[in-house]
Design a protein around this motif. Sequence first.
Motif, mmCIF file in Angstrom:
data_model
loop_
_atom_site.group_PDB
_atom_site.id
_atom_site.type_symbol
_atom_site.label_atom_id
_atom_site.label_comp_id
_atom_site.label_asym_id
_atom_site.label_seq_id
_atom_site.Cartn_x
_atom_site.Cartn_y
_atom_site.Cartn_z
ATOM 1 N N LEU A 1 0.662 -1.154 -0.192
ATOM 2 C CA LEU A 1 -0.134 0.103 -0.017
ATOM 3 C C LEU A 1 0.933 1.149 -0.096
ATOM 4 O O LEU A 1 2.150 1.090 0.414
ATOM 5 C CB LEU A 1 -0.912 -0.018 1.228
ATOM 6 N N GLU A 2 0.414 2.345 -0.210
ATOM 7 C CA GLU A 2 1.237 3.527 -0.493
ATOM 8 C C GLU A 2 2.039 4.172 0.775
ATOM 9 O O GLU A 2 2.943 4.801 0.508
ATOM 10 C CB GLU A 2 0.482 4.496 -1.558
ATOM 11 N N ASN A 3 1.313 4.148 1.836
ATOM 12 C CA ASN A 3 2.088 4.709 3.025
ATOM 13 C C ASN A 3 2.400 3.866 3.861
ATOM 14 O O ASN A 3 1.927 2.731 4.076
ATOM 15 C CB ASN A 3 0.841 5.720 3.807
ATOM 16 N N THR A 4 3.452 4.424 4.610
ATOM 17 C CA THR A 4 4.203 3.541 5.737
ATOM 18 C C THR A 4 4.410 3.977 6.876
ATOM 19 O O THR A 4 3.727 5.555 6.983
ATOM 20 C CB THR A 4 5.694 3.014 5.075
ATOM 21 N N LEU A 5 4.685 3.749 7.864
ATOM 22 C CA LEU A 5 4.865 4.294 9.149
ATOM 23 C C LEU A 5 6.079 5.024 9.338
ATOM 24 O O LEU A 5 6.781 5.106 8.354
ATOM 25 C CB LEU A 5 5.336 3.094 10.293
ATOM 26 N N SER A 6 6.319 5.914 10.385
ATOM 27 C CA SER A 6 7.352 6.451 10.433
ATOM 28 C C SER A 6 8.706 5.918 10.512
ATOM 29 O O SER A 6 8.810 4.871 11.117
ATOM 30 C CB SER A 6 7.103 7.453 11.891
ATOM 31 N N GLN B 1 -7.651 0.992 4.153
ATOM 32 C CA GLN B 1 -6.701 -0.305 3.984
ATOM 33 C C GLN B 1 -5.281 -0.454 4.917
ATOM 34 O O GLN B 1 -4.616 0.367 4.847
ATOM 35 C CB GLN B 1 -6.336 -0.542 2.735
ATOM 36 N N LEU B 2 -5.335 -1.399 5.450
ATOM 37 C CA LEU B 2 -4.118 -1.589 6.479
ATOM 38 C C LEU B 2 -3.674 -3.095 6.094
ATOM 39 O O LEU B 2 -4.424 -3.942 5.787
ATOM 40 C CB LEU B 2 -4.593 -1.715 7.990
ATOM 41 N N SER B 3 -2.201 -2.898 6.149
ATOM 42 C CA SER B 3 -1.536 -4.246 5.741
ATOM 43 C C SER B 3 -0.390 -4.331 6.539
ATOM 44 O O SER B 3 0.547 -3.664 6.879
ATOM 45 C CB SER B 3 -1.075 -4.335 4.182
ATOM 46 N N TYR B 4 -0.157 -5.608 7.318
ATOM 47 C CA TYR B 4 0.798 -5.697 8.552
ATOM 48 C C TYR B 4 0.975 -7.226 8.681
ATOM 49 O O TYR B 4 0.202 -7.951 8.515
ATOM 50 C CB TYR B 4 0.443 -4.908 9.713
ATOM 51 N N GLY B 5 2.074 -7.474 9.496
ATOM 52 C CA GLY B 5 2.354 -8.741 9.803
ATOM 53 C C GLY B 5 3.883 -9.243 9.219
ATOM 54 O O GLY B 5 4.256 -9.199 8.366
ATOM 55 N N GLU C 1 -1.453 -9.649 7.546
ATOM 56 C CA GLU C 1 -2.926 -9.213 7.572
ATOM 57 C C GLU C 1 -3.246 -8.283 6.829
ATOM 58 O O GLU C 1 -2.553 -6.939 6.597
ATOM 59 C CB GLU C 1 -2.972 -8.739 9.074
ATOM 60 N N TRP C 2 -4.279 -8.463 5.966
ATOM 61 C CA TRP C 2 -4.980 -7.226 5.159
ATOM 62 C C TRP C 2 -6.373 -6.847 5.915
ATOM 63 O O TRP C 2 -7.265 -7.795 5.920
ATOM 64 C CB TRP C 2 -5.247 -7.753 3.820
ATOM 65 N N VAL C 3 -6.400 -5.590 6.167
ATOM 66 C CA VAL C 3 -7.671 -4.999 6.673
ATOM 67 C C VAL C 3 -8.293 -3.956 5.821
ATOM 68 O O VAL C 3 -7.678 -3.102 5.703
ATOM 69 C CB VAL C 3 -7.504 -4.530 8.245
ATOM 70 N N PHE D 1 15.495 -7.142 16.972
ATOM 71 C CA PHE D 1 15.376 -7.310 15.565
ATOM 72 C C PHE D 1 13.935 -7.217 15.081
ATOM 73 O O PHE D 1 13.656 -6.653 13.883
ATOM 74 C CB PHE D 1 15.882 -8.809 15.222
ATOM 75 N N GLU D 2 12.861 -7.458 15.966
ATOM 76 C CA GLU D 2 11.393 -7.680 15.593
ATOM 77 C C GLU D 2 11.102 -6.171 15.094
ATOM 78 O O GLU D 2 10.224 -6.124 13.958
ATOM 79 C CB GLU D 2 10.575 -8.206 16.669
ATOM 80 N N PRO D 3 11.184 -5.144 15.687
ATOM 81 C CA PRO D 3 10.724 -3.699 15.078
ATOM 82 C C PRO D 3 11.277 -3.559 13.621
ATOM 83 O O PRO D 3 10.364 -2.907 13.111
ATOM 84 C CB PRO D 3 11.151 -2.777 16.093
ATOM 85 N N HIS D 4 12.321 -3.868 13.176
ATOM 86 C CA HIS D 4 12.542 -3.786 12.045
ATOM 87 C C HIS D 4 11.931 -4.297 10.898
ATOM 88 O O HIS D 4 11.263 -3.870 9.926
ATOM 89 C CB HIS D 4 14.049 -3.934 11.560
ATOM 90 N N TYR D 5 11.576 -5.604 11.075
ATOM 91 C CA TYR D 5 10.987 -6.471 10.238
ATOM 92 C C TYR D 5 9.246 -6.050 10.546
ATOM 93 O O TYR D 5 8.575 -6.191 9.328
ATOM 94 C CB TYR D 5 10.830 -8.009 10.652
ATOM 95 N N TYR D 6 8.775 -5.688 11.531
ATOM 96 C CA TYR D 6 7.464 -5.150 11.705
ATOM 97 C C TYR D 6 7.062 -3.803 10.941
ATOM 98 O O TYR D 6 6.158 -3.752 10.345
ATOM 99 C CB TYR D 6 6.903 -5.144 13.026
ATOM 100 N N TYR D 7 8.169 -3.051 11.023
ATOM 101 C CA TYR D 7 8.310 -1.541 10.234
ATOM 102 C C TYR D 7 7.957 -1.919 9.005
ATOM 103 O O TYR D 7 7.100 -1.273 8.052
ATOM 104 C CB TYR D 7 9.370 -0.917 10.617
ATOM 105 N N ARG D 8 8.880 -2.759 8.329
ATOM 106 C CA ARG D 8 8.753 -3.126 6.860
ATOM 107 C C ARG D 8 7.539 -3.842 6.161
ATOM 108 O O ARG D 8 7.475 -3.638 5.502
ATOM 109 C CB ARG D 8 9.935 -3.949 6.479
ATOM 110 N N SER D 9 6.933 -4.415 7.108
ATOM 111 C CA SER D 9 5.695 -5.145 6.941
ATOM 112 C C SER D 9 4.473 -4.139 6.902
ATOM 113 O O SER D 9 3.534 -4.454 6.233
ATOM 114 C CB SER D 9 5.268 -6.468 7.619
ATOM 115 N N TRP D 10 4.534 -3.040 7.350
ATOM 116 C CA TRP D 10 3.445 -2.178 7.682
ATOM 117 C C TRP D 10 3.147 -1.127 6.468
ATOM 118 O O TRP D 10 4.392 -0.681 6.207
ATOM 119 C CB TRP D 10 3.621 -1.380 8.907
#
Length: 162
Positions: free
Chosen positions: A6-11, A88-92, A97-99, A69-78
């Motif tokens: 999706l087009e937007n990501t977290l900070s 629309q949200l996509s993460y995991g 998860e696609w919401v 290590f987990e925050p890096h992978y979680y950030y990349r998935s969001w």
Amino acid sequence: MSDRKLENTLSPIYPKIKRITALISKFIQFIILGVLIWMYSYFDWPTWIYWVLIGLIVLNVFMTIWSIFEPHYYYRSWSYQFDEEYLQLSYGIFQKEWVTVPMTKIQSVTTTQGPIMKRYQIRSISVETVGSSHVIPALEEEVAFSLREKLAEFAKLKEVGE
């Protein structure tokens, strides 16, 4: 659903904030476990309690390593995206998860900010619907306020006190 982003990501500061929060929590857990080990020796508790505490310490060490290590992978998935009809949200990491939240179902949109997030001028957004709640965990303040206003406008929410 496709595996498109999706087009937007977290900070980009999100992994750092998440690591700081996790390491503070782990530090407190290690202090509590240290006090329990001291209490074990001082009060002469049964031996099985010692082995349970050692197991908890080992588990806490592994969880501390994972929390680095987990925050890096979680950030990349969001990622997220919104328009006049849907959020629309996509993460995991392990389970993607696609919401999709229809704008007509949104009841409230709030922003929150803890002390560590305040230090880095980051906010999270919570979107409430009739049956669930969805959180976008870390956005720059300007982006968070703008997103909150847009979502409220698209969902036709009114300000409290109007």
